[in-house]
Design a protein around this motif. Sequence first.
Motif, PDB file in Angstrom:
ATOM      1  N   THR A  30       0.837  -1.196   0.000  1.00  0.00           N
ATOM      2  CA  THR A  30       0.000   0.000   0.000  1.00  0.00           C
ATOM      3  C   THR A  30       0.875   1.251   0.000  1.00  0.00           C
ATOM      4  N   ALA A  31       0.370   2.292  -0.611  1.00  0.00           N
ATOM      5  CA  ALA A  31       1.099   3.564  -0.667  1.00  0.00           C
ATOM      6  C   ALA A  31       1.036   4.248   0.699  1.00  0.00           C
ATOM      7  N   PRO A  32       2.091   4.946   1.084  1.00  0.00           N
ATOM      8  CA  PRO A  32       2.070   5.646   2.374  1.00  0.00           C
ATOM      9  C   PRO A  32       1.128   6.839   2.344  1.00  0.00           C
ATOM     10  N   GLN A  33       0.674   7.217   3.525  1.00  0.00           N
ATOM     11  CA  GLN A  33      -0.146   8.405   3.706  1.00  0.00           C
ATOM     12  C   GLN A  33       0.619   9.332   4.646  1.00  0.00           C
ATOM     13  N   TYR A  53       1.566  22.800  16.911  1.00  0.00           N
ATOM     14  CA  TYR A  53       0.125  22.858  16.687  1.00  0.00           C
ATOM     15  C   TYR A  53      -0.338  21.711  15.795  1.00  0.00           C
ATOM     16  N   VAL A  54      -1.484  21.164  16.137  1.00  0.00           N
ATOM     17  CA  VAL A  54      -2.128  20.154  15.304  1.00  0.00           C
ATOM     18  C   VAL A  54      -2.771  20.879  14.126  1.00  0.00           C
ATOM     19  N   VAL A  55      -2.681  20.300  12.958  1.00  0.00           N
ATOM     20  CA  VAL A  55      -3.300  20.860  11.758  1.00  0.00           C
ATOM     21  C   VAL A  55      -4.730  20.320  11.680  1.00  0.00           C
ATOM     22  N   PRO A  56      -5.743  21.192  11.639  1.00  0.00           N
ATOM     23  CA  PRO A  56      -7.133  20.723  11.674  1.00  0.00           C
ATOM     24  C   PRO A  56      -7.468  19.662  10.622  1.00  0.00           C
ATOM     25  N   LYS A  57      -6.974  19.803   9.414  1.00  0.00           N
ATOM     26  CA  LYS A  57      -7.255  18.814   8.356  1.00  0.00           C
ATOM     27  C   LYS A  57      -6.816  17.425   8.798  1.00  0.00           C
ATOM     28  N   PHE A  58      -5.646  17.341   9.426  1.00  0.00           N
ATOM     29  CA  PHE A  58      -5.125  16.051   9.846  1.00  0.00           C
ATOM     30  C   PHE A  58      -5.756  15.588  11.161  1.00  0.00           C
ATOM     31  N   ALA A  59      -6.167  16.516  11.995  1.00  0.00           N
ATOM     32  CA  ALA A  59      -6.836  16.159  13.248  1.00  0.00           C
ATOM     33  C   ALA A  59      -8.168  15.464  12.977  1.00  0.00           C
ATOM     34  N   LYS A  60      -8.793  15.796  11.849  1.00  0.00           N
ATOM     35  CA  LYS A  60     -10.059  15.166  11.463  1.00  0.00           C
ATOM     36  C   LYS A  60      -9.859  13.766  10.908  1.00  0.00           C
ATOM     37  N   GLY A  61      -8.609  13.365  10.732  1.00  0.00           N
ATOM     38  CA  GLY A  61      -8.341  12.037  10.191  1.00  0.00           C
ATOM     39  C   GLY A  61      -7.980  12.031   8.718  1.00  0.00           C
ATOM     40  N   HIS A  63      -5.629  12.812   5.360  1.00  0.00           N
ATOM     41  CA  HIS A  63      -4.210  12.639   5.054  1.00  0.00           C
ATOM     42  C   HIS A  63      -3.973  13.131   3.636  1.00  0.00           C
ATOM     43  N   VAL A  64      -2.723  13.203   3.242  1.00  0.00           N
ATOM     44  CA  VAL A  64      -2.352  13.541   1.868  1.00  0.00           C
ATOM     45  C   VAL A  64      -1.426  12.452   1.343  1.00  0.00           C
ATOM     46  N   ASP A  65      -1.190  12.466   0.045  1.00  0.00           N
ATOM     47  CA  ASP A  65      -0.443  11.388  -0.592  1.00  0.00           C
ATOM     48  C   ASP A  65       1.050  11.664  -0.760  1.00  0.00           C
TER      49      ASP A  65
END
Length: 95
Positions: A30-33, A53-61, A63-65
């Motif tokens: 599988t490709a990494p996230q 600081y936590v980044v809100p996009k990532f705090a919601k679960g 990820h990026v490719d």
Amino acid sequence: MHQNNLVYKGFRLNARVSREFPGGSADDGTAPQFTATVLVTRANMIQSFGEDYVVPKFAKGDHVDSPRDAVHVAVSHGCDIVDALTDGVVAAAPK
């Protein structure tokens, strides 16, 4: 290598990227996230540890490719934090 930091309005923003594999291992094909947090430190305080600081996009679960995209999202959020700090508005609580 992608730049993972930026000096913005007198603050140094450092993205700390994490890599995870959805299947739990790189061996399963599988490709990494990628996700990231952002460290905000005054640029003239090199020895200071700053605030992570936590980044809100990532705090919601989410990820990026790619690590490059994770850095971009984290540094962009760091700019928003600095804007809030320098405009007299209270920023989101640090991690």
